[in-house]
Scaffold this motif. Structure first.
Motif, PDB file in Angstrom:
ATOM      1  N   PHE A  94       2.368   4.617 -12.553  1.00  0.00           N
ATOM      2  CA  PHE A  94       1.197   5.102 -11.817  1.00  0.00           C
ATOM      3  C   PHE A  94       1.041   6.605 -12.018  1.00  0.00           C
ATOM      4  N   LYS A  95      -0.221   7.061 -12.037  1.00  0.00           N
ATOM      5  CA  LYS A  95      -0.511   8.481 -12.230  1.00  0.00           C
ATOM      6  C   LYS A  95      -1.554   8.936 -11.227  1.00  0.00           C
ATOM      7  N   TYR A  96      -1.366  10.174 -10.725  1.00  0.00           N
ATOM      8  CA  TYR A  96      -2.364  10.683  -9.784  1.00  0.00           C
ATOM      9  C   TYR A  96      -3.669  11.053 -10.476  1.00  0.00           C
ATOM     10  N   SER A  97      -3.659  11.157 -11.793  1.00  0.00           N
ATOM     11  CA  SER A  97      -4.901  11.440 -12.511  1.00  0.00           C
ATOM     12  C   SER A  97      -5.765  10.185 -12.667  1.00  0.00           C
ATOM     13  N   LYS A  98      -5.161   8.998 -12.540  1.00  0.00           N
ATOM     14  CA  LYS A  98      -5.893   7.736 -12.610  1.00  0.00           C
ATOM     15  C   LYS A  98      -5.443   6.822 -11.465  1.00  0.00           C
ATOM     16  N   PRO A  99      -5.836   7.155 -10.257  1.00  0.00           N
ATOM     17  CA  PRO A  99      -5.342   6.411  -9.078  1.00  0.00           C
ATOM     18  C   PRO A  99      -6.180   5.167  -8.768  1.00  0.00           C
ATOM     19  N   ILE A 100      -6.275   4.270  -9.747  1.00  0.00           N
ATOM     20  CA  ILE A 100      -7.141   3.097  -9.564  1.00  0.00           C
ATOM     21  C   ILE A 100      -6.619   2.202  -8.442  1.00  0.00           C
ATOM     22  N   ALA A 101      -5.307   1.906  -8.463  1.00  0.00           N
ATOM     23  CA  ALA A 101      -4.738   1.028  -7.432  1.00  0.00           C
ATOM     24  C   ALA A 101      -4.884   1.645  -6.038  1.00  0.00           C
ATOM     25  N   LEU A 102      -4.658   2.940  -5.948  1.00  0.00           N
ATOM     26  CA  LEU A 102      -4.804   3.624  -4.661  1.00  0.00           C
ATOM     27  C   LEU A 102      -6.258   3.607  -4.200  1.00  0.00           C
ATOM     28  N   TRP A 103      -7.175   3.727  -5.117  1.00  0.00           N
ATOM     29  CA  TRP A 103      -8.604   3.691  -4.791  1.00  0.00           C
ATOM     30  C   TRP A 103      -8.984   2.335  -4.214  1.00  0.00           C
ATOM     31  N   ILE A 104      -8.442   1.269  -4.794  1.00  0.00           N
ATOM     32  CA  ILE A 104      -8.729  -0.074  -4.293  1.00  0.00           C
ATOM     33  C   ILE A 104      -8.190  -0.247  -2.876  1.00  0.00           C
ATOM     34  N   VAL A 105      -6.978   0.233  -2.641  1.00  0.00           N
ATOM     35  CA  VAL A 105      -6.345   0.089  -1.327  1.00  0.00           C
ATOM     36  C   VAL A 105      -7.041   0.947  -0.281  1.00  0.00           C
ATOM     37  N   TYR A 106      -7.429   2.154  -0.656  1.00  0.00           N
ATOM     38  CA  TYR A 106      -7.938   3.137   0.310  1.00  0.00           C
ATOM     39  C   TYR A 106      -9.437   3.034   0.540  1.00  0.00           C
ATOM     40  N   ILE A 107     -10.189   2.628  -0.488  1.00  0.00           N
ATOM     41  CA  ILE A 107     -11.652   2.605  -0.392  1.00  0.00           C
ATOM     42  C   ILE A 107     -12.198   1.176  -0.359  1.00  0.00           C
ATOM     43  N   LEU A 108     -11.776   0.343  -1.278  1.00  0.00           N
ATOM     44  CA  LEU A 108     -12.379  -0.986  -1.416  1.00  0.00           C
ATOM     45  C   LEU A 108     -11.853  -1.981  -0.378  1.00  0.00           C
ATOM     46  N   TRP A 109     -10.538  -1.967  -0.122  1.00  0.00           N
ATOM     47  CA  TRP A 109      -9.938  -2.918   0.814  1.00  0.00           C
ATOM     48  C   TRP A 109     -10.535  -2.809   2.225  1.00  0.00           C
ATOM     49  N   PRO A 110     -10.694  -1.619   2.806  1.00  0.00           N
ATOM     50  CA  PRO A 110     -11.328  -1.536   4.128  1.00  0.00           C
ATOM     51  C   PRO A 110     -12.744  -2.106   4.153  1.00  0.00           C
ATOM     52  N   SER A 155       0.825  -1.210   0.000  1.00  0.00           N
ATOM     53  CA  SER A 155       0.000   0.000   0.000  1.00  0.00           C
ATOM     54  C   SER A 155       0.857   1.258   0.000  1.00  0.00           C
ATOM     55  N   PHE A 156       1.950   1.239   0.756  1.00  0.00           N
ATOM     56  CA  PHE A 156       2.863   2.385   0.770  1.00  0.00           C
ATOM     57  C   PHE A 156       3.449   2.626  -0.615  1.00  0.00           C
ATOM     58  N   PHE A 157       3.856   1.552  -1.271  1.00  0.00           N
ATOM     59  CA  PHE A 157       4.434   1.702  -2.614  1.00  0.00           C
ATOM     60  C   PHE A 157       3.397   2.237  -3.602  1.00  0.00           C
ATOM     61  N   LEU A 158       2.186   1.686  -3.582  1.00  0.00           N
ATOM     62  CA  LEU A 158       1.147   2.154  -4.496  1.00  0.00           C
ATOM     63  C   LEU A 158       0.817   3.623  -4.260  1.00  0.00           C
ATOM     64  N   ALA A 159       0.809   4.029  -2.999  1.00  0.00           N
ATOM     65  CA  ALA A 159       0.485   5.420  -2.680  1.00  0.00           C
ATOM     66  C   ALA A 159       1.573   6.367  -3.150  1.00  0.00           C
ATOM     67  N   ILE A 160       2.810   6.096  -2.779  1.00  0.00           N
ATOM     68  CA  ILE A 160       3.888   7.026  -3.137  1.00  0.00           C
ATOM     69  C   ILE A 160       4.146   7.011  -4.641  1.00  0.00           C
ATOM     70  N   ALA A 161       3.956   5.842  -5.293  1.00  0.00           N
ATOM     71  CA  ALA A 161       4.114   5.788  -6.743  1.00  0.00           C
ATOM     72  C   ALA A 161       3.030   6.606  -7.432  1.00  0.00           C
ATOM     73  N   THR A 162       1.822   6.606  -6.884  1.00  0.00           N
ATOM     74  CA  THR A 162       0.739   7.412  -7.449  1.00  0.00           C
ATOM     75  C   THR A 162       0.994   8.892  -7.218  1.00  0.00           C
ATOM     76  N   PHE A 163       1.429   9.252  -6.011  1.00  0.00           N
ATOM     77  CA  PHE A 163       1.679  10.664  -5.697  1.00  0.00           C
ATOM     78  C   PHE A 163       2.823  11.230  -6.531  1.00  0.00           C
ATOM     79  N   LYS A 164       3.871  10.434  -6.726  1.00  0.00           N
ATOM     80  CA  LYS A 164       5.075  10.887  -7.428  1.00  0.00           C
ATOM     81  C   LYS A 164       5.089  10.532  -8.917  1.00  0.00           C
ATOM     82  N   GLN A 165       4.104   9.767  -9.352  1.00  0.00           N
ATOM     83  CA  GLN A 165       3.960   9.377 -10.761  1.00  0.00           C
ATOM     84  C   GLN A 165       5.203   8.658 -11.294  1.00  0.00           C
ATOM     85  N   PHE A 166       5.493   7.517 -10.717  1.00  0.00           N
ATOM     86  CA  PHE A 166       6.546   6.671 -11.281  1.00  0.00           C
ATOM     87  C   PHE A 166       6.048   5.228 -11.305  1.00  0.00           C
ATOM     88  N   ALA A 167       6.796   4.369 -11.979  1.00  0.00           N
ATOM     89  CA  ALA A 167       6.441   2.953 -12.161  1.00  0.00           C
ATOM     90  C   ALA A 167       5.096   2.787 -12.866  1.00  0.00           C
TER      91      ALA A 167
END
Length: 341
Positions: free
Chosen positions: A174-190, A160-172
């Protein structure tokens, strides 16, 4: 705007989440209405009412941890206390991030927000695993149980830490304009973890307990958790406008989440109890030897010496019998007698 899968636009327009300044656009997503800030010594403090709830949550969590640690022989004591430690760290981080003590413009804010995101996901993972401790797939408190819990939470935190920081910093990729992985971790997983935990505990109560009162704790906990989500994601702007920006939905969200965590403690406490071994000392009269024949007639001095010797030996024997009996009956941690453990 309805909530869309993989998009924080509708969510962040209503709720001032910690990750909202870091997703959507390079300037983040600003909520339509948020709580007023206060000036303390030249420092602007955002969400002051919410920060107060964070402080209350830290105090209440400390009290719950102390109570859990005092129940030395309760089922899942070491496992559940880890959940409350993680919740306390989340509240501490949220207090600094929500209040703006760590400004959103600071270069370290994305890193702290990523740590916070990872902790949220790991804490729900910890709750999920605690839901299966009562089924005794692995004996609670053993290295197997504890290290499985720790490693699982660490892995979830790392991912989750990697997905978040990769989305925030846009590397690997991941893009903050399409934060699908972060959405799954932050909204769906709980949501998934909470649903599985509730179902598992209902099964545990119906299968192993004759007492049905713990179901009330589960229902209240689930209700507080649901109300927290609804107030934050559906009525935050309405609340904020109605109370003239003094508080918003984040205040009630934090408060209801605290109440739901307290119900987790209340439920765990209601299905566990102390071992009888710790109460032997308070019931010494149970092991007292009384022979009515010894009091039937007067005795000469020599007989009194024999009686004294007999009582001393009997007392010693009763003490040994008492200790071994408690060890036989209550040597292992267990649920109340009705639990069948």
């Amino acid at each position: 705007m309805p909530v869309q899968f993989g998009s924080f636009d509708a969510i962040c327009e209503k709720a001032a989440l910690i990750i909202c300044p870091l997703v959507g656009t390079d300037q983040g997503i600003e909520p339509q209405c948020y709580s007023r800030n206060v000036d303390i010594g030249g420092t602007l403090i955002f969400q002051p009412s919410t920060c107060f709830v964070h402080i209350v949550a830290l105090i209440m969590t400390a009290i719950m941890i102390l109570h859990i640690r005092s129940k030395y022989t309760a089922v899942g004591r070491k496992e559940i206390v880890m959940f409350f430690w993680m919740y306390a760290i989340i509240e501490l981080l949220a207090m600094f991030l929500d209040s703006g003590i760590i400004p959103t413009s600071n270069v370290v804010y994305p890193w702290f927000a990523a740590v916070y995101t990872g902790l949220v996901a790991a804490t729900y993972c910890c709750l999920l695993i605690n839901g299966f401790v009562g089924f005794q797939f692995a004996e609670d408190g053993t290295p197997l149980s504890l290290w499985f819990l720790r490693i699982s939470c660490l892995l979830i935190w790392g991912v989750s830490f990697f997905l978040a920081i990769a989305t925030f910093k846009q590397f690997a990729g991941f893009k903050y304009s399409k934060p699908i992985a972060l959405w799954i971790v932050y909204i769906l997983w709980p949501l998934i973890c909470t649903a599985i935990y509730i179902v598992s505990q209902l099964i545990l109560v119906f299968r192993t307990l004759e007492d049905r009162w713990p179901i009330g704790d589960i229902i209240f906990g689930a209700a507080f958790w649901t109300i927290a989500q609804v107030l934050l994601f559906a009525f935050s702007v309405t609340i904020c406008d109605a109370i003239k920006h003094y508080i918003d939905g984040l205040f009630f969200f934090t408060l209801c989440m605290l109440l739901s965590v307290m119900m987790v403690y209340k439920y765990w406490d209601s299905i566990t109890r102390e071992d009888l071994e710790f109460s032997v000392g308070s019931k010494a009269t149970v092991w007292e030897v009384k022979d009515p024949l010894l009091n039937s007639a007067p005795m000469d001095p020599s007989e009194e010496d024999i009686r004294s010797t007999y009582n001393a030996g009997g007392g010693a024997a009763s003490l040994v019998g008492g200790v071994s009996g408690s060890q036989m009956y209550g040597g292992a941690r267990r649920y109340p007698p009705s639990a069948g453990y």
